[in-house]
Scaffold this active site. Sequence first.
Site, PDB file in Angstrom:
ATOM      1  N   TYR A   1       0.841  -1.196   0.000  1.00 30.67           N
ATOM      2  CA  TYR A   1       0.000   0.000   0.000  1.00 30.67           C
ATOM      3  C   TYR A   1       0.876   1.246   0.000  1.00 30.67           C
ATOM      4  O   TYR A   1       2.095   1.161   0.227  1.00 30.67           O
ATOM      5  CB  TYR A   1      -0.986  -0.004   1.174  1.00 30.67           C
ATOM      6  CG  TYR A   1      -0.381   0.289   2.530  1.00 30.67           C
ATOM      7  CD1 TYR A   1       0.430  -0.632   3.182  1.00 30.67           C
ATOM      8  CD2 TYR A   1      -0.631   1.509   3.161  1.00 30.67           C
ATOM      9  CE1 TYR A   1       0.967  -0.359   4.421  1.00 30.67           C
ATOM     10  CE2 TYR A   1      -0.093   1.790   4.414  1.00 30.67           C
ATOM     11  CZ  TYR A   1       0.711   0.851   5.037  1.00 30.67           C
ATOM     12  OH  TYR A   1       1.254   1.138   6.253  1.00 30.67           O
TER      13      TYR A   1
ATOM     14  N   ARG B   1       8.903   4.909  -3.715  1.00 30.47           N
ATOM     15  CA  ARG B   1       8.830   3.867  -2.668  1.00 30.47           C
ATOM     16  C   ARG B   1       7.857   2.775  -3.086  1.00 30.47           C
ATOM     17  O   ARG B   1       8.126   1.581  -2.919  1.00 30.47           O
ATOM     18  CB  ARG B   1       8.426   4.498  -1.336  1.00 30.47           C
ATOM     19  CG  ARG B   1       8.353   3.474  -0.214  1.00 30.47           C
ATOM     20  CD  ARG B   1       8.154   4.117   1.136  1.00 30.47           C
ATOM     21  NE  ARG B   1       6.845   4.743   1.258  1.00 30.47           N
ATOM     22  CZ  ARG B   1       6.477   5.487   2.305  1.00 30.47           C
ATOM     23  NH1 ARG B   1       7.323   5.693   3.292  1.00 30.47           N
ATOM     24  NH2 ARG B   1       5.271   6.010   2.357  1.00 30.47           N
TER      25      ARG B   1
ATOM     26  N   ARG C   1      -5.672 -20.946  -4.508  1.00 31.77           N
ATOM     27  CA  ARG C   1      -4.753 -20.756  -3.392  1.00 31.77           C
ATOM     28  C   ARG C   1      -3.539 -21.686  -3.469  1.00 31.77           C
ATOM     29  O   ARG C   1      -3.631 -22.880  -3.172  1.00 31.77           O
ATOM     30  CB  ARG C   1      -5.501 -20.973  -2.068  1.00 31.77           C
ATOM     31  CG  ARG C   1      -4.637 -20.655  -0.840  1.00 31.77           C
ATOM     32  CD  ARG C   1      -5.385 -20.935   0.457  1.00 31.77           C
ATOM     33  NE  ARG C   1      -4.574 -20.571   1.608  1.00 31.77           N
ATOM     34  CZ  ARG C   1      -3.581 -21.314   2.106  1.00 31.77           C
ATOM     35  NH1 ARG C   1      -3.290 -22.482   1.552  1.00 31.77           N
ATOM     36  NH2 ARG C   1      -2.889 -20.911   3.149  1.00 31.77           N
TER      37      ARG C   1
ATOM     38  N   HIS D   1       0.786 -21.317  -2.402  1.00 30.42           N
ATOM     39  CA  HIS D   1       1.724 -20.368  -1.817  1.00 30.42           C
ATOM     40  C   HIS D   1       2.580 -19.695  -2.895  1.00 30.42           C
ATOM     41  O   HIS D   1       2.846 -18.507  -2.818  1.00 30.42           O
ATOM     42  CB  HIS D   1       2.619 -21.061  -0.782  1.00 30.42           C
ATOM     43  CG  HIS D   1       1.928 -21.280   0.535  1.00 30.42           C
ATOM     44  ND1 HIS D   1       0.903 -22.180   0.686  1.00 30.42           N
ATOM     45  CD2 HIS D   1       2.110 -20.695   1.742  1.00 30.42           C
ATOM     46  CE1 HIS D   1       0.471 -22.146   1.940  1.00 30.42           C
ATOM     47  NE2 HIS D   1       1.187 -21.252   2.609  1.00 30.42           N
TER      48      HIS D   1
ATOM     49  N   LYS E   1       6.457  -1.564   2.225  1.00 33.26           N
ATOM     50  CA  LYS E   1       5.183  -1.080   2.774  1.00 33.26           C
ATOM     51  C   LYS E   1       4.103  -2.123   2.474  1.00 33.26           C
ATOM     52  O   LYS E   1       3.165  -1.904   1.691  1.00 33.26           O
ATOM     53  CB  LYS E   1       4.845   0.306   2.194  1.00 33.26           C
ATOM     54  CG  LYS E   1       3.945   1.139   3.108  1.00 33.26           C
ATOM     55  CD  LYS E   1       3.968   2.592   2.717  1.00 33.26           C
ATOM     56  CE  LYS E   1       2.849   3.412   3.315  1.00 33.26           C
ATOM     57  NZ  LYS E   1       2.833   3.520   4.765  1.00 33.26           N
TER      58      LYS E   1
ATOM     59  N   GLU F   1      11.237   1.960  15.057  1.00 30.02           N
ATOM     60  CA  GLU F   1      10.274   2.970  14.587  1.00 30.02           C
ATOM     61  C   GLU F   1       8.953   2.734  15.298  1.00 30.02           C
ATOM     62  O   GLU F   1       8.827   1.830  16.118  1.00 30.02           O
ATOM     63  CB  GLU F   1      10.099   2.866  13.066  1.00 30.02           C
ATOM     64  CG  GLU F   1       9.554   1.519  12.611  1.00 30.02           C
ATOM     65  CD  GLU F   1       9.331   1.405  11.098  1.00 30.02           C
ATOM     66  OE1 GLU F   1       9.242   2.439  10.423  1.00 30.02           O
ATOM     67  OE2 GLU F   1       9.232   0.252  10.632  1.00 30.02           O
TER      68      GLU F   1
ATOM     69  N   LEU G   1      10.613   1.350   7.792  1.00 31.95           N
ATOM     70  CA  LEU G   1      10.086   1.894   6.544  1.00 31.95           C
ATOM     71  C   LEU G   1      10.845   3.178   6.214  1.00 31.95           C
ATOM     72  O   LEU G   1      11.017   4.020   7.106  1.00 31.95           O
ATOM     73  CB  LEU G   1       8.595   2.207   6.689  1.00 31.95           C
ATOM     74  CG  LEU G   1       7.939   2.577   5.356  1.00 31.95           C
ATOM     75  CD1 LEU G   1       7.645   1.320   4.548  1.00 31.95           C
ATOM     76  CD2 LEU G   1       6.680   3.380   5.558  1.00 31.95           C
TER      77      LEU G   1
HETATM   78  C1  LIG Z   1       5.843   1.478   9.950  1.00 32.73           C
HETATM   79  C2  LIG Z   1       5.869   2.878   9.425  1.00 32.73           C
HETATM   80  N1  LIG Z   1       6.981   3.629   9.618  1.00 32.73           N
HETATM   81  C3  LIG Z   1       7.042   4.910   9.193  1.00 32.73           C
HETATM   82  C4  LIG Z   1       5.966   5.512   8.554  1.00 32.73           C
HETATM   83  C5  LIG Z   1       6.085   6.960   8.097  1.00 32.73           C
HETATM   84  O1  LIG Z   1       6.231   6.993   6.707  1.00 32.73           O
HETATM   85  P1  LIG Z   1       5.755   8.272   5.868  1.00 32.73           P
HETATM   86  O2  LIG Z   1       6.470   9.446   6.419  1.00 32.73           O
HETATM   87  O3  LIG Z   1       6.164   7.960   4.471  1.00 32.73           O
HETATM   88  O4  LIG Z   1       4.280   8.368   6.042  1.00 32.73           O
HETATM   89  C6  LIG Z   1       4.808   4.774   8.324  1.00 32.73           C
HETATM   90  C7  LIG Z   1       3.670   5.384   7.630  1.00 32.73           C
HETATM   91  O5  LIG Z   1       2.608   4.828   7.565  1.00 32.73           O
HETATM   92  C8  LIG Z   1       4.760   3.419   8.753  1.00 32.73           C
HETATM   93  O6  LIG Z   1       3.665   2.665   8.544  1.00 32.73           O
END
Ligand SMILES: Cc1ncc(COP(=O)(O)O)c(C=O)c1O
Length: 289
Positions: free
Chosen positions: A31, A50, A102, A104, A149, A181, A205
């Site tokens: 996403y 990204r 289905r 894997h 993501k 994070e 991320l």
């Molecule tokens: C796990 C995670 N880390 C960091 C971020 C921050 O990323 P961004 O600044 O691109 O929204 C997000 C945003 O949803 C996230 O899900």
Amino acid sequence: MIMYLNGVYVPDTEAKISVLDRGFIFGDGLYEVWRAIEGRFFEPARHQARFENGLRALKISQPDDTKAAQIRAIADRLFAENSLQAGEATLYLQVTRGVASRTHHFPAQGTKPTVMMMARVFTPSEARCRTGGSAITVPDIRWHRSNIKSVQLLPNVLANEQAHQADALEALFVRDGLLTEGTHSNLFGVIDGVLRTHPANDFVLPGITREVVLEVAESIGVPRAEKAIGIDELARVDELFVCGTTMDVTPIIRVDGAPVAGGSPGPITNALYEGLLARLYSRQEVAKT
Ligand SMILES: Cc1ncc(COP(=O)(O)O)c(C=O)c1O
């Protein structure tokens, strides 16, 4: 709400996908979330890059309607259909590997990915960015590719619910003694005058806001290091904040019940928030793709 699903615009009540969709069966998808101010995207090229990196990492071939120009056009239509051209909104895009029996392993070549987009009103929480809030720490039980993501957000959901139950704004993941994070944000701290954040490796991320915050820090002369904060360093952190597309720069003034430094947002955090606001709301810098 009018959504976009596989080439058509439909009310959310009529937006249906198969139960055999690999997003539903395996969480096999990605996403992305864009922030839009009066219809203009913030940092569109970075979000696009990204997203496309994620597609390559998951070996999903890019659907035509997820190219930058098409996303822009679909967003324009969604903003218009949902009366979101004024004020702020987010655009959410989800792509899965599509519908297949289905197994894997990946389905046959040519299986069409599922593409969904929706636009929703967004209200930034300026008061929260001025006063800050609490966080809790939780073990980082996520997989080793947190830089993708992916829609597999169960550890993030469970940790964020734990924070919610504790009246905290965010849960901060800890891996091998290091803060990585938040569940939907990146983490920054100030120690000995240096702005620190986890390096953009597989464990976090690569947040777009994180990159902008680092640029703002550079422009105002704040020394910075992409070096994770140890859990044992928390006691001597002078400032702490999380950042993200929907969090902006949000000070963290208490962790696991203990105040951070003086228990109020620090000057570097405040300056970075102001710098981010300037970037967000400067018409030149929020250029259309
Ligand atoms: C796990 C995670 N880390 C960091 C971020 C921050 O990323 P961004 O600044 O691109 O929204 C997000 C945003 O949803 C996230 O899900």
